[in-house]
Design a protein around this motif. Structure first.
Motif, mmCIF file in Angstrom:
data_model
loop_
_atom_site.group_PDB
_atom_site.id
_atom_site.type_symbol
_atom_site.label_atom_id
_atom_site.label_comp_id
_atom_site.label_asym_id
_atom_site.label_seq_id
_atom_site.Cartn_x
_atom_site.Cartn_y
_atom_site.Cartn_z
ATOM 1 N N TYR A 1 -3.423 3.556 0.168
ATOM 2 C CA TYR A 1 -3.787 4.608 1.127
ATOM 3 C C TYR A 1 -3.979 4.044 2.533
ATOM 4 C CZ TYR A 1 -4.385 7.996 -2.633
ATOM 5 O OH TYR A 1 -4.161 8.844 -3.690
ATOM 6 N N MET B 1 1.303 14.702 -6.542
ATOM 7 C CA MET B 1 1.610 13.307 -6.282
ATOM 8 C C MET B 1 2.969 13.117 -5.630
ATOM 9 S SD MET B 1 1.363 10.080 -8.942
ATOM 10 C CE MET B 1 3.005 10.298 -9.654
ATOM 11 N N ALA C 1 -5.034 0.120 -5.020
ATOM 12 C CA ALA C 1 -4.920 1.552 -4.740
ATOM 13 C C ALA C 1 -5.494 1.888 -3.371
ATOM 14 C CB ALA C 1 -5.629 2.360 -5.824
ATOM 15 N N SER D 1 -9.863 15.859 0.510
ATOM 16 C CA SER D 1 -8.698 14.978 0.379
ATOM 17 C C SER D 1 -7.565 15.442 1.284
ATOM 18 C CB SER D 1 -8.224 14.913 -1.073
ATOM 19 O OG SER D 1 -7.286 13.862 -1.248
ATOM 20 N N ALA E 1 -9.533 11.643 -10.869
ATOM 21 C CA ALA E 1 -8.756 10.536 -11.434
ATOM 22 C C ALA E 1 -9.678 9.430 -11.944
ATOM 23 C CB ALA E 1 -7.784 9.986 -10.395
ATOM 24 N N ARG F 1 -5.891 11.767 0.123
ATOM 25 C CA ARG F 1 -6.826 10.642 0.017
ATOM 26 C C ARG F 1 -7.352 10.527 -1.411
ATOM 27 N NH1 ARG F 1 -11.061 10.803 4.710
ATOM 28 N NH2 ARG F 1 -11.083 8.562 4.295
ATOM 29 N N GLY F 2 -6.511 10.922 -2.368
ATOM 30 C CA GLY F 2 -6.870 10.783 -3.769
ATOM 31 C C GLY F 2 -7.823 11.861 -4.265
ATOM 32 N N GLN G 1 -3.170 5.105 -8.301
ATOM 33 C CA GLN G 1 -2.912 5.532 -6.932
ATOM 34 C C GLN G 1 -3.305 6.979 -6.679
ATOM 35 O OE1 GLN G 1 1.184 4.299 -6.699
ATOM 36 N NE2 GLN G 1 0.643 2.228 -6.061
ATOM 37 N N LEU G 2 -3.894 7.628 -7.685
ATOM 38 C CA LEU G 2 -4.536 8.931 -7.485
ATOM 39 C C LEU G 2 -6.047 8.780 -7.289
ATOM 40 C CD1 LEU G 2 -2.610 10.992 -10.181
ATOM 41 C CD2 LEU G 2 -2.414 11.261 -7.700
ATOM 42 N N LEU G 3 -6.565 7.556 -7.396
ATOM 43 C CA LEU G 3 -7.994 7.337 -7.168
ATOM 44 C C LEU G 3 -8.358 7.689 -5.730
ATOM 45 C CD1 LEU G 3 -8.515 3.886 -8.942
ATOM 46 C CD2 LEU G 3 -9.076 6.160 -9.841
ATOM 47 N N PRO G 4 -9.582 8.172 -5.497
ATOM 48 C CA PRO G 4 -9.970 8.579 -4.139
ATOM 49 C C PRO G 4 -10.148 7.394 -3.202
ATOM 50 C CG PRO G 4 -11.836 8.748 -5.638
ATOM 51 C CD PRO G 4 -10.640 8.429 -6.483
ATOM 52 N N SER G 5 -9.565 7.506 -2.008
ATOM 53 C CA SER G 5 -9.743 6.460 -0.999
ATOM 54 C C SER G 5 -10.855 6.808 -0.023
ATOM 55 C CB SER G 5 -8.443 6.245 -0.223
ATOM 56 O OG SER G 5 -8.113 7.389 0.546
#
Length: 483
Positions: free
Chosen positions: A273, A161, A269, A332, A194, A189-190, A225-229
């Motif tokens: 990104y 992170m 979130a 990611s 998460a 991109r997360g 903000q670690l969730l996948p975008s």
């Protein structure tokens, strides 16, 4: 030449020690991970952030306030359900010292190495903005030496992170004084993991403390903000379509809801990104700074399916196993960069060990000393293995270690050590059909390092290192944390 630059090291989530009103609440404790967790547990409700904190920092007297980052975590650290176990940053800092980088002293000459701890609970936007007040005075002091130092810039070396924090700083005013961004396992991109952790919470059987940890995790802007975008939610289409089109992938902000997660925080979130990528895609110089160093070959959650009450983490992307570092999936990467791009360096190792991996450290040498990442020339071929080991077991359970050698048949060595390096057990299971399995019993409570290597010096196995936590409520109670 980059050797004249200022090297800034940013750790990942959980990678900075924390003090609250002057008392340490998250720090290593003589190699005792469970003792550190117990210390953290005493203050856990006070560390939880209030709803609506956004990109701010709570005041000293507010809920979750009064916390200051102190230093980088030197040793193994883990909080179950927050992220993945990490081996610490001592090896990375020692390697940079060997390359000639030294920390400065306010009373003495300036340094060209600056480790920057941060309050990892807070938004990456907040921590990115905070960097300006730390880095820019340090760089000016370094430049004030004159001569070859007058044009010095910043070279970031970031784990996990920490790379997101640096990206925000670079994209919002820091690009002019940044030369290079070297990232180790950063989820550009997360990561689907998460989602799984925030929705499912801490595994059952870990006492009341598990519920407190789950509540803490869901309060952290950084965790969201670690969730996948990237599009990661599998949704079935009409089964009459061709197989390749029977499943479509959606972003988190394109589904109606995700159990346990606030829609407004998911959307924020995704904006985080999107804002980063908008700036980066418009600036060729920022894109040229990036040197992603990634983990590969490990079984890694990449996509998810959603039910009414939970999510299911899948190791595939459109039916294909692309791997990753067991935490951050291969997909990611910075938007627009293909998985086989030659500028991406891959290492068959776990997320929590990338900053300690010897081959990866050599790439860092090339990046910060020469100014570019170069391919490492190995005298012998390396067998890249996949290692599956649980990150957490309860005291009294066996620890299974499954090693996929991609069809090879030579025996491998699996070594388990404790947190201070004492060997607890060592096995050399012979592969059957390309897979070797070892079982370890009677492991004491605490964190254990599992190293997989080859037994034949002519048959090099690129070492893979994992951390597994043996959880014991009784051991936590011994340190004053009641279940």
């Amino acid at each position: 030449m980059a050797k004249n630059d200022l090297v800034v090291v940013l750790p990942g989530i959980m990678g900075s020690t924390l003090a609250k009103h002057g008392h340490m609440v998250w720090e290593p404790s003589a190699g005792a991970v469970l003792r550190a967790i117990a210390t953290f547990g005493h203050s856990i409700k006070d560390l939880q952030l209030p709803d609506g904190i956004g990109d701010d920092r709570p005041g000293d007297k507010d809920p979750g306030g009064g916390v200051e980052p102190v230093a980088l975590m030197p040793d193994v650290h883990v909080l179950p359900g927050i992220w993945t176990p990490i081996k610490g940053y001592t090896a990375l800092l020692q390697w940079l010292n060997c390359l000639g980088f030294r920390e400065g002293n306010p009373a003495g000459p300036p340094g060209n190495l600056l480790p920057v701890p941060y309050d990892w609970r807070l938004s990456n936007r907040y921590n990115g903005k905070r960097l300006a007040g730390i880095l820019e005075p340090a760089l000016e002091r370094w430049r004030a030496q004159g001569g070859p130092y007058e044009d010095a810039k910043i070279c970031f070396v970031c784990h996990s992170m920490g790379g997101l924090v640096a990206r925000w700083y670079i994209a919002h005013g820091g690009a002019e004084i940044t030369r290079k961004l070297v990232t180790l396992g950063t989820p550009y991109r997360g990561a689907a993991r998460a989602v799984d952790q925030l929705v499912r919470g801490i595994p059952q059987g870990l006492s009341q403390f598990a519920l407190d940890l789950t509540s803490l995790a869901r309060s952290l802007p950084s965790a969201y903000q670690l969730l996948p975008s990237y599009a990661c939610i599998e949704q079935k289409n009409n089964t009459a379509l061709a197989p390749a089109k029977q499943t479509k992938l959606l972003r988190l902000d394109e589904v109606q809801s995700v159990p346990e997660l606030a829609g407004c925080r998911i959307r924020d979130a995704m904006r985080f990104y999107d804002e980063l990528e908008t700036v980066e895609n418009a600036d060729r110089n920022i894109r040229a700074m990036r040197n992603p160093l990634t983990g590969t070959r490990q079984r890694t959650g990449t996509t998810l399916t959603i039910s009414d009450t939970t999510v299911t983490l899948l190791d595939t992307y459109r039916g294909e196993d692309l791997g990753g570092d067991a935490t951050v999936p291969a997909v990611s990467l910075p938007r627009g960069i293909p998985l086989d791009d030659p500028t991406i360096k891959h290492y068959a190792d776990k997320h929590g060990n990338l900053q300690c991996n010897p081959a990866l450290l050599e790439e860092i040498d090339a990046a910060v000393s020469i100014g570019r990442v170069v391919a490492r020339e190995l005298p012998l071929p390396i067998v890249q293995v996949r290692v599956d080991v649980p990150e957490l077991i309860l005291y009294g359970e066996d620890l299974p270690v499954v090693v996929d050698l991609d069809g090879a048949s030579d025996p491998i060595q699996v070594t388990v050590t404790d947190e201070i390096g004492h060997v607890l057990d060592r096995q050399t299971p012979k592969p059957v059909d390309g897979t070797a399995t070892a079982h370890f019993t009677d492991l004491p409570p605490g964190a254990h390092i599992i190293d997989v290597t080859g037994t034949n010096p002519q048959w090099l196995v690129g070492p893979v290192s994992s951390v597994s936590l043996v959880w014991s409520d009784q051991e936590l109670a011994r340190h004053g944390l009641e279940s």
